[in-house]
Design a protein around this motif. Structure first.
Motif, short mmCIF file in Angstrom:
data_model
loop_
_atom_site.label_atom_id
_atom_site.label_comp_id
_atom_site.label_asym_id
_atom_site.label_seq_id
_atom_site.Cartn_x
_atom_site.Cartn_y
_atom_site.Cartn_z
N CYS A 17 0.79 -1.31 -0.14
CA CYS A 17 0.06 -0.02 0.00
C CYS A 17 0.92 1.28 0.11
N CYS B 171 -2.28 5.83 -1.07
CA CYS B 171 -2.87 7.02 -1.92
C CYS B 171 -4.26 7.28 -1.25
N GLY B 172 -4.95 6.44 -0.36
CA GLY B 172 -6.33 6.71 -0.07
C GLY B 172 -7.45 6.65 -0.91
N ASN B 173 -7.33 5.75 -2.01
CA ASN B 173 -8.55 5.85 -2.70
C ASN B 173 -9.40 4.66 -1.94
N CYS B 174 -9.07 3.71 -1.31
CA CYS B 174 -9.83 2.96 -0.54
C CYS B 174 -10.76 3.95 0.59
N SER C 230 -7.32 2.89 4.55
CA SER C 230 -5.90 3.24 4.27
C SER C 230 -5.15 3.70 5.43
N ILE D 245 -4.28 0.40 7.59
CA ILE D 245 -3.10 -0.11 6.61
C ILE D 245 -1.68 0.36 7.04
N CYS E 263 -8.31 -0.10 -5.81
CA CYS E 263 -7.07 0.10 -5.16
C CYS E 263 -5.77 -0.28 -6.55
#
Ligand code: FAD
Ligand code: FAD
Ligand code: SF4
Ligand code: SF4
Ligand code: SF4
Ligand code: SF4
Ligand code: SF4
Ligand code: SF4
Ligand code: SF4
Ligand code: SF4
Lengths: 135, 657, 295, 161
Positions: free
Chosen positions: A29, A32-35, A50, A53, A83
């Motif tokens: 990981c 990026c913070g997309n999740c 995120s 993680i 992701c």
């Protein structure tokens, strides 16, 4: 929050265990913070996917276990499907739940569930709920 | 008995950490013909080379093996060194115990590496014993250059070569030169107007005595070799006679039909007879033969009627031209990634989600809106724009793994352009990292944030959707740990830069290498950044990888200077790795003649003293032979052999394993 | 009608009970289209969730047992419920692709199954076996003029590599079916967002999540002009209905939109009688809307 | 990329002594431009592969005479690996096409003289395909190892073929 970071945090036993049973690698990981951005319930989580993680990456076992995040995750797979690094926060949460249920016992008291729900909800919700919240 | 020296290199720790170099040297010293061995720290260093030269001279060695890195690294270095010591350079061979041994076997007990190194060195040693003295072949150099691609990199290369007094052919596949830079509004970090600095360059290329433009043309085929290439170029039919057309524009003014403009990325239309943009070079239109009803079904024909110089020619056909050149610069640039892959961002579905080049066109004073920022759906001036960085870049699962390198900078530029044009507008930027390494680049992005008020949010966007006429951008701000939703009027995607469509097929025609992303491969990423593995072919600009204008221009100039260097000599030395025919045994079956892919073998007459032809034999032209060895395997009487890779040498190596 | 293609069918725990109307409407429609859903002779609950952690052999055993049963009945098994579909299809993939897991699971359930089965959703049969063109031809009561939001939820689509039924970001399979039935599908942003799933069983916090997520879906659909919503999962159906019930209770003047299974609409368009489709089992009756729209 | 992680096992007799466990010996005939460079890239990228292979560099696969392969087996190779540029990518335009054409007829010859075709591997590996090289070496080593030492041909040869 103040963190005292030690060598022992990095790749802690707990994190290794979660990585093993989830089949995910926290270091894949890149934060990026997309999740967190796409997760329908991250608003309700103490730490978004995120962040959980990230906490794994820096070995903050307690902070992870304390957070409500794993119990709020609905397993919708939106995090994983977008992701860029193909990390599945969903699997990590599932593993965290499994670990918690194994060591601390049930998350939900069946008795506390509303009667209405038990009566009307589809069986699958109850079965699934039991699997996710009861050891 | 030969007098051979074996030099084993430690390469600091690179070899010695997994190979016991002393042991390798010791084993070699036991082999017949080896008179001395050395175990040395850095063979390629200048003390190393000096030691080599001295040792060769002092001990009268007649052959040496250097067990070191790949011959692709330093074979030349060492051959040059021994030559200075009076040894024929082809009596020096390299055993590759680094790239193919120490670096791929990580066993620190050194057992594996040492054993393999011993084998590899012995095999090369046995081969070396059978090496002959060879002398380089001289071939003449044709001092004209070909540049493929007329973007800024190609234009720069062409002008530099031409200024150096050499003729240049510039082939561009679009109707005009200019490439992507011609589309830009203002350019970071100085914010000068792209057209203002680009147009003069384009015109200079057009008017230069020594530059010949082939626009709307493509390279079909390449033959020959360094110094002597022969290029087949297809000039696609424009349906306009270039010699007659004055560029008056009557035709496109009258043409009744329109199609999406490629140059404007679909933001506006162009006619079916058109130049891509008003400053096109040359200012000669082409007819869109896919759509023009005259070409398709003989209807309309209006442009022909209005064209006073009678330049329109509906019967024009593609023309094939062959040009002879000595060097080639490839500068075919990049494309933006096809956003169709990014369904969550709605590109293609939501009209106001656009890409970076589309934003450049909106911001450009020569663009479809005259430089006013208006959103495509309804022409409204957006009150807020969300810029999303790294779209498709740094995305192993759905895009490409690499960073596109320039989008951080152009996004910062876009926020400024927006702010300058829409004073009370708010720009938001979703970024993962701000990569602004470069002279005055960091200062530039800081300015966007501190002075121009762009709101930077660290995180990726998960999706963009429409709600009540607004674009809802849902992402994360990882610094505050929150999910963020922004209501925007427009969204700009900084999509990945990818290699040109068809880059691979061009590479195959030219015989140059490319990586898995189809960007062209440099000979060496650090030390030979503009060379390719193929002699005489050089690279410039973003066909090598994402690159901004300053870098593309530097590379164009660098490639030009490489071409000039090549052209500075009349003759060129070539490796003497060519086929030789033993005439006595040739039975004139011509199997080799048909096998040779370079048509290097011809039939030669053998005459007696009276001048009568007594028989025919095969004959190899050294200038054409590339040393591929195909003929040898074809020759059943073992009459042809390849200098440097003789049967004897190969068998010796095989025997030594 | 003896020449009906028989397709083995796995109902799962909910279709025989709470979602009986889903099953019934699917069954009658199937017959009109030339196939028959044949319920597996023996089956057990699939577990209602795919176990995602790596040591999931226990969790995979139940669905594998289902697959073993289905394998006796034919080379294909179909489901109606998206969750069952998700669990069975993913389990099947694991058994097929992961030799190690296959061995362990087989040892555990004392079977010898290799993952050769084809797990399909009822929608896939309509699209790939029957064909939407054929469906269109069979329509006797066109749903013309009905603006319908197709709600997919998560389980039908994700994870894409495993499910692969349709584009996971912009699916159209249900819309394509609706078009074949003559209706006018409306796109809405939340059609692939989660309804809250099983979180109703997750205490107070969970309940709150479900009601919010389902409300978002409803708002998104209704806001985009949907007069009717279709689902393909009993859990989605339940969550959306509950959530709308709350709105009806709290917001004066809100008029509820019917939420039905896609198979019920299919049955209607194929001319089945209302009783056959158990239209009265839905919380909001679709018949009034049909009358209004003169369908 | 699990293959790239395999532990190296072969140690030649000179180092380990006569009693070392048997490891196959594999001769690789590769072209200078593609596969050799690909193998170099594996090194530059610090990948790891089985050490059983010994490369012989040739200008092009077109240069590879079938007799080289026979010779390699005769001299004790347990497996032979031939690799060059991808079809269409040949540094010399078409050398690899010729090579391919030649090998078609060559198969039956090999079978005839008693060489098991499973011990002979042809592949195309470009200068950028380091991973493919690593996988190839590992896979071929593994396969040849399964087949065991290749004594038959050397034996026949000893008796004078
Ligand atoms: C949105 C955006 C904004 C940017 N802003 C800036 C900026 O502000 N400052 C900056 O420094 N950089 C900027 N850049 C980067 C800049 O565009 C590039 O650095 C530059 O254009 C690269 O030039 P080039 O000559 O290498 O390639 P290109 O401009 O792509 O030119 C290649 C040319 O080759 C032609 N061609 C391709 N294939 C063939 C073929 N087979 N045969 C013949 N011709 C062929 C093409 O038609 C084209 O004309 C920006 C890029 C983008 C996407
Ligand atoms: C810690 C560190 C690690 C790095 N690692 C990498 C890496 O891994 N990969 C990479 O690509 N790059 C790396 N770099 C960058 C690399 O060092 C530079 O890119 C490169 O050395 C620049 O070369 P140069 O010739 O421009 O300058 P320099 O190496 O600085 O050479 C300039 C020379 O000019 C001489 N000189 C100066 N003034 C005069 C004068 N007035 N008259 C005569 N001579 C003069 C100096 O003595 C010097 O020899 C690293 C840099 C640092 C600091
Ligand atoms: S989307 Fe993937 S890479 Fe990005 S923060 Fe979440 S888990 Fe990490
Ligand atoms: S699976 Fe869980 S963490 Fe992932 S998006 Fe869905 S709710 Fe969020
Ligand atoms: S010759 Fe090659 S191996 Fe030796 S020091 Fe130089 S780079 Fe390293
Ligand atoms: S009208 Fe004729 S001369 Fe004028 S631009 Fe068109 S083709 Fe050229
Ligand atoms: S002939 Fe074609 S290009 Fe010319 S005016 Fe008509 S449509 Fe336009
Ligand atoms: S340059 Fe910036 S925006 Fe572009 S890919 Fe790299 S980090 Fe992302
Ligand atoms: S080596 Fe033989 S086949 Fe190859 S180019 Fe030379 S003459 Fe032609
Ligand atoms: S193949 Fe050999 S024998 Fe035949 S013509 Fe060529 S050189 Fe002579």
């Amino acid at each position: 929050m103040r963190i005292k970071l030690q060598n022992s945090n990095i790749g802690s036993e707990f994190v290794k265990y979660i990585e093993r049973i989830s089949g995910e690698t926290a270091m894949r990981c890149y934060q990026c913070g997309n999740c967190t951005g796409g997760c329908p319930v991250s608003y309700k989580m103490d730490h978004g996917p995120s962040q959980i993680i990230r906490l794994m990456q820096i070995g903050q076992d307690e902070e992870i276990q304390k957070a409500n995040s794993m119990w709020v995750c609905v397993g919708c797979m939106q995090c994983y499907s977008r992701c860029p690094q193909s990390v599945s926060a969903a699997s990590i949460f599932e593993s965290l739940r499994a670990q918690a249920l194994r060591s601390d016992g049930d998350h939900t008291e069946i008795a506390e569930l509303p009667k209405e729900f038990l009566k009307n909800a589809p069986q699958q919700a109850i079965v699934c709920g039991f699997r996710k919240f009861v050891s | 008995m030969p007098r051979i020296g074996v030099f084993v290199c430690q390469c600091g720790n690179n070899i010695s950490s997994t190979v016991d170099t002393a042991k390798v040297a010791e084993e070699m010293s036991k082999l017949p013909g080896v008179v001395l061995t050395e175990d040395y720290k850095f063979m390629c260093s200048s003390p190393g080379q000096d030691m080599l030269k001295e040792t060769v001279a002092k001990n009268k060695l007649d052959g040496i093996v250097v067990a070191a890195c790949s011959p692709h690294m330093h074979e030349k270095t060492f051959r040059k060194a021994v030559e200075k010591a009076g040894l024929n350079p082809y009596k020096c061979e390299i055993a590759n115990i680094r790239e193919q041994c120490s670096w791929v076997h990580h066993d620190t007990t050194k057992k594996i590496g040492t054993a393999k190194s011993i084998d590899l060195t012995r095999m090369v040693l046995e081969r070396l014993k059978r090496n002959k003295n060879l002398t380089k072949i001289s071939i003449p150099v044709n001092k004209r250059a070909l540049v493929i691609g007329g973007g800024i990199a190609g234009i720069q290369a062409a002008i530099d070569i031409a200024d150096g007094g050499r003729d240049v052919i510039l082939v561009e596949k679009e109707p005009s030169i200019g490439g992507n830079m011609a589309k830009l509004s203002e350019t970071f970090p100085t914010m000068d107007c792209s057209q203002c600095i680009m147009t003069p360059k384009m015109v200079e290329a057009e008017l230069h005595d020594r530059i010949q433009l082939y626009t709307y043309s493509e390279v079909e085929k390449l033959d020959g070799y360094i110094g002597n290439f022969s290029v087949t170029i297809r000039k696609k039919a424009r349906f306009v006679n270039e010699d007659l057309c004055t560029g008056c524009g009557d035709c496109w003014n009258k043409c009744p039909f329109k199609a999406d403009s490629e140059f404007e990325h679909g933001l506006t239309k162009r006619k079916l007879i058109y130049t891509p943009f008003p400053q096109s070079v040359p200012n000669i239109p082409v007819i869109d033969k896919e759509r023009c009803p005259k070409i398709l079904k003989d209807k309309c024909g209006l442009c022909e009627k209005v064209c006073q110089p009678e330049a329109i020619d509906y019967t024009q056909e593609d023309e094939i031209v062959v040009e002879e050149v000595g060097a080639i610069v490839v500068a075919t640039g990049y494309n933006l990634m096809d956003e169709a892959r990014f369904a969550p961002y709605g590109y293609g579905k939501l009209k106001d989600v656009i890409n970076g080049l589309q934003f450049e066109r909106l911001a450009s004073s020569s663009g479809p809106t005259g430089g006013e920022i208006q959103r495509p759906s309804d022409g409204k001036v957006p009150e807020s724009i969300v810029f999303i960085q790294c779209v498709g870049s740094r995305d192993e699962s759905k895009g490409v793994s690499y960073c596109s390198k320039i989008c951080c900078m152009y996004t910062a530029k876009h926020t400024m352009l927006y702010k300058h044009k829409v004073h009370d507008g708010q720009a938001y930027v979703f970024y993962m990292d701000i990569r602004s390494g470069g002279k005055r680049y960091e200062e530039f992005t800081r300015r966007a944030i501190e002075q121009e008020g762009a709101m930077y949010l660290r995180g990726r966007v998960s999706r963009v959707y429409e709600k009540n006429g607004k674009l809802m951008v849902q992402g994360a701000d990882t610094l505050s740990g929150s999910q963020v939703v922004i209501e925007a009027d427009m969204v700009v995607l900084a999509t990945a830069l990818v290699s040109r469509q068809g880059a691979d097929s061009l590479a195959q025609k030219l015989g140059i290498g490319y990586d898995k992303h189809k960007f062209y491969s440099e000979y060496h990423p650090k030390l030979k950044p503009v060379e390719t593995i193929t002699g005489g072919i050089f690279l410039a600009g973003s066909c090598v990888g994402p690159m901004d204008i300053p870098e593309s221009v530097s590379m164009g100039s660098a490639a030009a200077s490489k071409v000039q260097a090549l052209f500075s000599a009349d003759m060129l030395d070539r490796e003497p790795i060519t086929s030789k025919v033993r005439e006595e045994t040739c039975n004139a079956c011509w199997d080799c003649v048909t096998a040779c892919p370079y048509v290097a073998i011809s039939k030669k007459e053998i005459k007696n003293r009276k001048g009568e032809v007594i028989r025919m034999v095969a004959n190899v032209n050294d200038g054409l032979c590339t040393g591929c060895g195909t003929c040898i395997a074809a020759c059943r009487s073992k009459t042809i052999d390849l200098a440097g890779y003789t049967d004897e040498q190969v068998y010796a190596a095989l025997n030594a394993f | 009608m003896s020449d009906l293609t028989k397709i083995p069918y796995y109902p799962g725990c909910t279709l025989n009970t709470v979602a009986k109307h889903f099953e019934e409407s699917a069954a009658v429609s199937a017959k009109t289209l030339g196939f028959e859903l044949v319920e597996l002779e023996q089956w057990n609950c699939c577990g209602a969730s795919f176990p995602m952690s790596a040591n999931n052999t226990m969790g995979l055993s139940a669905p594998t047992k289902v697959l073993v049963e289905a394998n006796k009945a034919g080379d294909t098994v179909t489901t109606l419920c998206s969750v069952c579909y998700n669990v069975l299809k993913r389990t099947n993939k694991v058994v097929k692709d992961d030799g190690e897991k296959r061995r362990v699971i087989n040892d555990f359930i004392e079977e010898d199954y290799d993952g050769g089965l084809n797990v399909v959703h009822y929608l896939e049969i309509l699209r790939d076996t029957v064909g939407f063109d054929k469906v269109k031809e069979s329509v006797t009561r066109s749903l013309k003029g009905l603006k319908i939001g197709a709600y997919y939820g998560c389980m039908l689509l994700r994870p894409f590599e495993d499910m692969g039924i349709d584009d996971h970001e912009g699916p159209t399979i249900i819309e394509d079916l609706l078009k074949a039935l003559g209706a006018e599908p409306v796109d809405f942003p939340n059609k692939i967002e989660c309804c809250g799933a099983h979180l109703g069983a997750g205490g107070k916090e969970g309940e709150e999540v479900v009601s919010r997520l389902s409300a978002c879906v409803m708002r998104s659909a209704v806001g985009s002009g949907a007069e009717l919503i279709v689902t393909s999962c009993p859990l989605c159906q339940y969550n959306l209905e509950e959530s709308q019930a709350e709105v009806v209770k709290n917001v004066a003047g809100y008029s509820a939109v019917p939420i039905v299974y896609f198979t019920q609409l299919l049955g209607l368009a194929l001319g089945q009688a209302d009783e056959m489709l158990s239209l009265d089992k839905n919380k909001w009756d679709v018949r009034e809307l049909l009358k209004d729209k003169e369908v | 990329m699990s293959n790239a992680k395999v532990k190296a096992e072969i140690v030649s007799k000179e180092v380990e002594g006569k009693d070392a466990p048997w490891e196959p010996r594999i001769t690789a005939l590769v072209c200078n431009w593609c596969t050799y460079a690909g193998a170099d890239l594996a090194g530059t990228s610090r990948m790891e592969y089985r050490p059983n292979v010994r490369i012989i560099k040739l200008p092009c696969t077109g240069r590879i005479d079938p007799l080289f392969i026979i010779k390699a087996f005769e001299k004790g190779a347990d497996g032979v690996l031939v690799s060059g540029c991808h079809p269409g990518d040949c540094h010399y335009n078409a050398g690899n096409y010729h090579a391919r054409r030649r090998w078609i007829g060559f198969n039956s010859l090999m079978e005839f003289i008693g060489i098991d075709m499973k011990r002979l591997h042809f592949s195309w590996i470009s200068a950028s395909e380091a991973i493919k090289w690593v996988d190839l070496v590992n896979d071929v080593t593994e396969e040849v190892k399964k087949l065991g030492p290749f004594g038959e041909y050397q034996d026949i040869n000893k008796d004078g073929l």
